[in-house]
Enzyme design. Structure first.
Site, PDB file in Angstrom:
ATOM      1  CG  ASP A  21      -1.705   1.206   1.429  1.00 15.19           C
ATOM      2  OD1 ASP A  21      -2.334   1.648   0.454  1.00 15.19           O
ATOM      3  OD2 ASP A  21      -1.706   1.772   2.542  1.00 15.19           O
ATOM      4  CG  ASP A  41      -1.690   7.632   0.576  1.00 18.30           C
ATOM      5  OD1 ASP A  41      -0.946   8.618   0.598  1.00 18.30           O
ATOM      6  OD2 ASP A  41      -2.381   7.326  -0.411  1.00 18.30           O
ATOM      7  CG  ASP A 101      -1.652   2.394   6.488  1.00 12.66           C
ATOM      8  OD1 ASP A 101      -2.027   3.465   6.959  1.00 12.66           O
ATOM      9  OD2 ASP A 101      -1.919   2.044   5.328  1.00 12.66           O
TER      10      ASP A 101
END
Length: 202
Positions: A17, A19, A173
């Site tokens: 991922d 961001d 995250d």
């Protein structure tokens, strides 16, 4: 706090991922959302930000409309938020434990980025933190019809790097991203255990 992220020997491809995983963009995204929402009388809390993490731009505004019983134009608010985010993107820092993995496995394992962000700003963030030197495969919100927690983003990443989903490891995250990785049949690591997140602290 920052112990090294490990990759099991059976893993053949890595998917990240962007961001909050490769680029510590979350504090800047949060401030941009908080300021955009404040114009419409919405108190955009850190908790709310956590709940909505990983949802694409205009869909986030649709969610805010549902939650706060508003009728905000998703494009108007979304575009204002993105403009504020882009204006402060130069402050973005890399997430070092994750960049360490990327540097270690560059040239050894194929890698891709799978993000809920738009392509243009995702490419810009990748350049700012320097990950564009190591990874050139990107699947953004613009390339999929179903967003996380649907597995489409990560399945497309696996396809791009030519690795079977079950042989891929995802670094994430967000809760939606972790769900997407599992739905794709991939292994997943939550990177927030490896670095301090400082959202809402200015």
């Amino acid at each position: 706090m920052t112990h090294q992220l490990e990759v099991a020997p059976e893993i053949k491809g890595l998917i990240f991922d962007l961001d909050g995983t490769i680029a510590d963009t979350m504090p800047i995204h949060y401030i941009a959302w908080r300021n955009a929402a404040a114009r419409y009388g919405i108190d955009f809390s850190v908790e709310l930000f956590g709940q909505l993490a990983g949802i694409p731009l205009y869909k986030t505004v649709e969610k805010l409309n549902e939650l706060f019983n508003k009728n905000i134009d998703p494009r108007e608010m979304g575009d204002a938020k993105e403009a504020a985010y882009e204006a402060n993107m130069h402050q973005v820092r890399p997430v070092e434990p994750v960049m360490d993995v990327i540097r270690r496995y560059h040239g050894k394992l194929p890698m891709a980025v799978g993000t809920g962000g738009c392509r243009q700003l995702s490419l810009k963030a990748m350049k700012i933190v320097g990950v564009d030197q190591f990874i050139d495969q990107l699947v953004s919100a613009d390339e999929v019809s179903q967003h996380k927690p649907h597995p489409e983003t990560f399945l497309k990443c696996a396809e791009l790097i030519g690795i079977k989903p079950e042989d891929c490891l995802v670094f994430e995250d967000g809760i939606l991203g972790m769900q997407a990785a599992r739905a794709a049949g991939m292994q997943a690591i939550n990177v927030t255990d490896y670095y301090e997140v400082t959202i809402g602290q200015e």
